[in-house]
Design a protein around this motif. Structure first.
Motif, PDB file in Angstrom:
ATOM      1  N   GLY A 470      42.362  24.021 -35.270  1.00 54.67           N
ATOM      2  CA  GLY A 470      42.687  24.604 -33.974  1.00 54.67           C
ATOM      3  C   GLY A 470      44.122  25.055 -33.876  1.00 54.67           C
ATOM      4  N   LEU A 471      45.036  24.245 -34.410  1.00 58.51           N
ATOM      5  CA  LEU A 471      46.468  24.540 -34.284  1.00 58.51           C
ATOM      6  C   LEU A 471      46.831  25.884 -34.901  1.00 58.51           C
ATOM      7  CD1 LEU A 471      49.306  23.551 -33.478  1.00 58.51           C
ATOM      8  CD2 LEU A 471      49.453  22.448 -35.726  1.00 58.51           C
ATOM      9  N   ARG A 472      46.263  26.172 -36.074  1.00 60.44           N
ATOM     10  CA  ARG A 472      46.661  27.403 -36.761  1.00 60.44           C
ATOM     11  C   ARG A 472      46.152  28.652 -36.041  1.00 60.44           C
ATOM     12  NH1 ARG A 472      43.027  27.226 -42.321  1.00 60.44           N
ATOM     13  NH2 ARG A 472      40.990  26.915 -41.348  1.00 60.44           N
ATOM     14  N   VAL A 473      45.116  28.518 -35.201  1.00 59.14           N
ATOM     15  CA  VAL A 473      44.657  29.677 -34.425  1.00 59.14           C
ATOM     16  C   VAL A 473      45.777  30.149 -33.505  1.00 59.14           C
ATOM     17  CG1 VAL A 473      43.050  30.461 -32.654  1.00 59.14           C
ATOM     18  CG2 VAL A 473      42.221  29.046 -34.536  1.00 59.14           C
ATOM     19  N   GLY A 474      46.390  29.204 -32.777  1.00 56.82           N
ATOM     20  CA  GLY A 474      47.467  29.575 -31.875  1.00 56.82           C
ATOM     21  C   GLY A 474      48.696  30.078 -32.607  1.00 56.82           C
ATOM     22  N   ILE A 475      49.032  29.418 -33.722  1.00 55.24           N
ATOM     23  CA  ILE A 475      50.208  29.844 -34.485  1.00 55.24           C
ATOM     24  C   ILE A 475      49.990  31.236 -35.065  1.00 55.24           C
ATOM     25  CG2 ILE A 475      51.616  29.331 -36.512  1.00 55.24           C
ATOM     26  CD1 ILE A 475      51.123  26.359 -35.950  1.00 55.24           C
ATOM     27  N   ALA A 476      48.776  31.470 -35.597  1.00 57.75           N
ATOM     28  CA  ALA A 476      48.463  32.804 -36.139  1.00 57.75           C
ATOM     29  C   ALA A 476      48.513  33.856 -35.040  1.00 57.75           C
ATOM     30  CB  ALA A 476      47.088  32.790 -36.799  1.00 57.75           C
ATOM     31  N   ALA A 477      47.984  33.521 -33.852  1.00 55.93           N
ATOM     32  CA  ALA A 477      48.018  34.475 -32.741  1.00 55.93           C
ATOM     33  C   ALA A 477      49.452  34.775 -32.333  1.00 55.93           C
ATOM     34  CB  ALA A 477      47.228  33.920 -31.563  1.00 55.93           C
ATOM     35  N   ALA A 478      50.300  33.729 -32.278  1.00 57.32           N
ATOM     36  CA  ALA A 478      51.704  33.922 -31.888  1.00 57.32           C
ATOM     37  C   ALA A 478      52.432  34.789 -32.909  1.00 57.32           C
ATOM     38  CB  ALA A 478      52.386  32.561 -31.756  1.00 57.32           C
ATOM     39  N   ARG A 479      52.238  34.480 -34.185  1.00 59.47           N
ATOM     40  CA  ARG A 479      52.934  35.251 -35.225  1.00 59.47           C
ATOM     41  C   ARG A 479      52.454  36.700 -35.255  1.00 59.47           C
ATOM     42  NH1 ARG A 479      52.570  30.595 -39.964  1.00 59.47           N
ATOM     43  NH2 ARG A 479      54.367  29.360 -39.260  1.00 59.47           N
ATOM     44  N   THR A 480      51.145  36.884 -35.077  1.00 54.47           N
ATOM     45  CA  THR A 480      50.588  38.236 -35.112  1.00 54.47           C
ATOM     46  C   THR A 480      51.079  39.053 -33.930  1.00 54.47           C
ATOM     47  OG1 THR A 480      48.620  37.429 -36.234  1.00 54.47           O
ATOM     48  CG2 THR A 480      48.459  39.562 -35.165  1.00 54.47           C
ATOM     49  N   PHE A 481      51.022  38.473 -32.747  1.00 54.79           N
ATOM     50  CA  PHE A 481      51.491  39.181 -31.547  1.00 54.79           C
ATOM     51  C   PHE A 481      52.967  39.532 -31.695  1.00 54.79           C
ATOM     52  CE2 PHE A 481      52.743  40.065 -27.308  1.00 54.79           C
ATOM     53  CZ  PHE A 481      51.601  40.435 -26.604  1.00 54.79           C
ATOM     54  N   ALA A 482      53.757  38.558 -32.153  1.00 55.70           N
ATOM     55  CA  ALA A 482      55.194  38.797 -32.298  1.00 55.70           C
ATOM     56  C   ALA A 482      55.467  39.914 -33.301  1.00 55.70           C
ATOM     57  CB  ALA A 482      55.891  37.507 -32.726  1.00 55.70           C
ATOM     58  N   ALA A 483      54.722  39.904 -34.422  1.00 57.59           N
ATOM     59  CA  ALA A 483      54.917  40.951 -35.430  1.00 57.59           C
ATOM     60  C   ALA A 483      54.510  42.317 -34.886  1.00 57.59           C
ATOM     61  CB  ALA A 483      54.110  40.612 -36.683  1.00 57.59           C
ATOM     62  N   ALA A 484      53.436  42.327 -34.077  1.00 53.65           N
ATOM     63  CA  ALA A 484      52.936  43.600 -33.566  1.00 53.65           C
ATOM     64  C   ALA A 484      53.924  44.262 -32.617  1.00 53.65           C
ATOM     65  CB  ALA A 484      51.597  43.386 -32.859  1.00 53.65           C
ATOM     66  N   VAL A 485      54.625  43.464 -31.815  1.00 51.27           N
ATOM     67  CA  VAL A 485      55.548  44.052 -30.835  1.00 51.27           C
ATOM     68  C   VAL A 485      57.002  43.930 -31.273  1.00 51.27           C
ATOM     69  CG1 VAL A 485      53.950  43.645 -28.940  1.00 51.27           C
ATOM     70  CG2 VAL A 485      55.680  41.925 -29.458  1.00 51.27           C
ATOM     71  N   GLY A 486      57.242  43.348 -32.454  1.00 53.57           N
ATOM     72  CA  GLY A 486      58.590  43.306 -33.003  1.00 53.57           C
ATOM     73  C   GLY A 486      59.543  42.359 -32.317  1.00 53.57           C
ATOM     74  N   VAL A 487      59.071  41.134 -31.993  1.00 54.58           N
ATOM     75  CA  VAL A 487      59.923  40.140 -31.348  1.00 54.58           C
ATOM     76  C   VAL A 487      59.855  38.846 -32.149  1.00 54.58           C
ATOM     77  CG1 VAL A 487      59.603  41.163 -29.075  1.00 54.58           C
ATOM     78  CG2 VAL A 487      58.066  39.343 -29.825  1.00 54.58           C
ATOM     79  N   PRO A 488      60.777  37.906 -31.949  1.00 53.24           N
ATOM     80  CA  PRO A 488      60.774  36.670 -32.727  1.00 53.24           C
ATOM     81  C   PRO A 488      59.742  35.662 -32.226  1.00 53.24           C
ATOM     82  CG  PRO A 488      62.602  36.654 -31.195  1.00 53.24           C
ATOM     83  CD  PRO A 488      61.990  38.016 -31.091  1.00 53.24           C
ATOM     84  N   VAL A 489      59.337  34.773 -33.147  1.00 48.96           N
ATOM     85  CA  VAL A 489      58.545  33.595 -32.794  1.00 48.96           C
ATOM     86  C   VAL A 489      59.516  32.450 -32.536  1.00 48.96           C
ATOM     87  CG1 VAL A 489      56.855  31.914 -33.601  1.00 48.96           C
ATOM     88  CG2 VAL A 489      56.547  34.332 -34.128  1.00 48.96           C
ATOM     89  N   LEU A 490      59.303  31.727 -31.432  1.00 44.84           N
ATOM     90  CA  LEU A 490      60.183  30.625 -31.043  1.00 44.84           C
ATOM     91  C   LEU A 490      59.378  29.329 -31.139  1.00 44.84           C
ATOM     92  CD1 LEU A 490      61.662  32.390 -27.875  1.00 44.84           C
ATOM     93  CD2 LEU A 490      62.536  32.470 -30.223  1.00 44.84           C
TER      94      LEU A 490
END
Length: 607
Positions: A470-490
């Protein structure tokens, strides 16, 4: 069909109708299982597929008009699905006739009809579940004025069919679907399965079984394969997983056509459902990742143009007659106040509070449910998130933080970085459906906050501790969204959100936060009276918990313990806003979980 080939009755049996005009044996499918125990290797493949779907769902929310942006990809999907059935055409041919009023080439008409059926299906899903009426309507569109249009478009078959080589007869056919008299009962069970809520079955497994059963029932005289493949995407839309038909899976089936047919037949003959689910899950993973990468690149190009346009606008001279729009105006307003001014407002969702296993959180939950949201400086309503500071934090340019956590349930929040207050949240305590809900939650939260991905300036990711799947679903979503819009992951430790909730609930004294690790184990983290983490996160069995805590912080054994059923993502966003304003750093960008050999939890558990 050879009776000796059908060695398992797990998914159906051979049957005959001795007194009918059809003397041949046919396959009568069993009702679809509502629960399915799979091998570990199959579960691993399913987990990868679910994560890929979740990633695609998150990126799909960035595409407001999928058909406009992804038109060539959808055409390629239509072409691949039609080619499996023998259609001969090229992608350039399909695109060249896209706007023609009349298509003379029959192959191109078949592909065009597939695209029309895809658009029709999306429109019908707004009002209809996936039923016989739904599939018959799609079939009528698919088979209009093409090969097979004499085979009752839009009507269930009234005669037997068989599958084999082009010149096969019933005696030599590889497979004979159920007799037409069985269509009502088999389709009724199929409908109930397709429209049942996802409870004890992965979305990937559900789609795999749904597609297998439809192809086995073979309800039409022709066009069953194309309808069955369309239904994969429609099932994901109907269940709220994907926002549009953006999973283009037919290309994989075309590339592996022989294995595709063999895996379907092996379920009927030998009950090899694990092998079929593995094949289907691999197809989903490959094609979902491919679609996600295509969307990411398209969004990246779009955002480049947006930034260029903004730069051009900012270079224009000021005008005293021009109207300005502050970042805080993105809040819906009514009479000078935010329309979403408290949890009592029907469109305002601050998210459920942490449920404490020791009964002390009731007053805190009541306080939060009132007009205010707790913050470090006291209680302020969402209306107070309106920014009045003329010099906002330079890194944020008046935009917002997006926070995601799937360490327990699934929680998504849009947070004002100037105040740390939530503008919109979505969360559930369900710890089994992260991949299914993460995409819809992201879309709903962004829509409620009145923003798009371009307004997000940082993505806060809860890094656990939490079960790895379950945890990696959220982390993958955060990293993907951040990469798509060009912002950092915090990245932040998820337990810190619970600690912040406790601290602002005016808890006196230190405490230990506990969350479920499954496998009859718990995660723990110890916090002092200021809400600062002083030990953990760690992992232990309940019987060994005191010993584990004592090894890290002896005095913490006697501290109060707070059992959290969910992690509020808006609290993580608020913590991230605090750290950004103070210049403090963030946690290590590594998942904290017992399922990863390199994780901090496992290192602590093993001493």
């Amino acid at each position: 069909m050879r009776r000796e080939d059908f060695r398992s009755e797990r998914f159906g049996t051979l049957a005959t109708r001795p007194l009918s005009e059809w003397p041949h044996a046919y396959f009568l499918p069993a009702p679809l299982p509502r629960e399915l125990v799979l091998e570990p290797v199959t579960n691993a493949a399913v987990s990868r597929a679910d994560i890929a779907i979740g990633r695609l769902a998150g990126l799909g929310q960035l595409v407001q008009e999928p058909e406009l942006l992804l038109g060539p990809s959808m055409a390629q999907e239509a072409l691949a699905s039609s080619r499996i059935e023998g259609t001969q055409a090229s992608l350039s041919d399909v695109l060249s006739v896209e706007n023609d009023d009349e298509i003379l080439d029959e192959d191109l008409r078949e592909v065009d009809n597939y695209l029309r059926a895809a658009r029709e299906g999306v429109a019908l899903l707004a009002d209809l579940p996936i039923t016989q009426r739904f599939i018959c309507s799609l079939h009528e569109t698919l088979m209009r004025e093409v090969r097979g249009d004499e085979k009752s478009p839009g009507e269930l078959r009234r005669s037997p069919v068989w599958i084999g080589s082009p010149n096969a007869r019933p005696e030599t056919a590889r497979f004979i679907p159920p007799h037409q008299d069985h269509l009502p009962e088999t389709l009724d069970d199929w409908e109930r399965f397709v429209n049942a809520p996802l409870e004890s079955m992965s979305v990937t497994v559900k789609c795999a079984l749904m597609h297998y059963q439809f192809e086995t029932i073979h309800p039409f005289l022709d066009g069953n394969g194309r309808i069955g493949r369309l239904l994969i995407g429609f099932s994901l839309i109907s269940d709220g997983i994907l926002p549009a038909p953006i999973l283009h899976i037919s290309g994989y089936f075309e590339q592996h056509r022989t294995e595709y047919y063999e895996r379907l037949q092996a379920v009927r003959e030998r009950g090899e459902v694990d092998e079929w689910v593995q094949f289907f899950a691999e197809a989903v993973t490959v094609r979902a990742n491919d679609s996600a990468e295509r969307i990411r690149k398209l969004v990246e190009i779009r955002e480049r143009y947006r930034l260029a346009a903004r730069a051009e606008r900012s270079a224009l001279p000021d005008s005293s007659t021009s109207s300005s729009r502050t970042p805080s105006s993105r809040l819906r307003r009514s009479g000078g106040r935010s329309a979403c001014h408290s949890r009592r407002h029907p469109r305002c969702s601050v998210g459920p509070r942490i449920t404490a296993g020791y009964g002390h959180s009731g007053e805190r939950a009541e306080a939060v449910a009132s007009a205010g949201v707790p913050t470090r400086s006291g209680t302020r309503s969402l209306a107070a998130s309106t920014r009045t500071d003329p010099s906002p934090h330079p890194a944020y340019d008046g935009r917002v933080l997006l926070a995601i956590d799937t360490s327990a349930g699934t929680s998504v929040a849009v947070v004002d970085p100037a105040t740390g207050t939530p503008l919109a949240t979505r969360d559930t305590e369900d710890s089994r459906r992260h991949a299914e809900v993460i995409g819809p939650f992201l879309a709903e939260a962004l829509a409620e906050a009145g923003i798009t991905g371009a307004d997000v300036t940082g993505v806060v990711a809860g890094m656990g501790p939490g079960p790895f799947t379950g945890l990696r679903v959220g982390i993958a979503a955060a990293r993907t969204f951040a990469a798509a819009v060009g912002v950092p992951v915090l990245p932040l430790v998820s337990h810190d959100a619970v600690a912040a909730d406790e601290r602002d609930g005016r808890r006196d004294g230190p405490f230990v936060v506990l969350t479920d690790a499954r496998r009859r184990e718990v995660y723990w983290s110890a916090y002092d009276q200021t809400g600062t983490r002083v030990a953990g996160p760690g992992l232990a069995r309940p019987a060994d918990l005191d010993e584990a805590i004592r090894a890290s912080r002896p005095e913490a054994v006697g501290w109060d313990r707070v059992t959290a059923l969910s992690i509020p993502a808006w609290r993580l966003g608020s913590l991230a806003a605090d750290r950004l304003r103070s210049g403090a750093g963030f946690d290590q960008d590594t998942p904290s979980t017992c399922g990863n050999p390199t994780s901090r939890c496992r290192a602590r558990r093993n001493g």
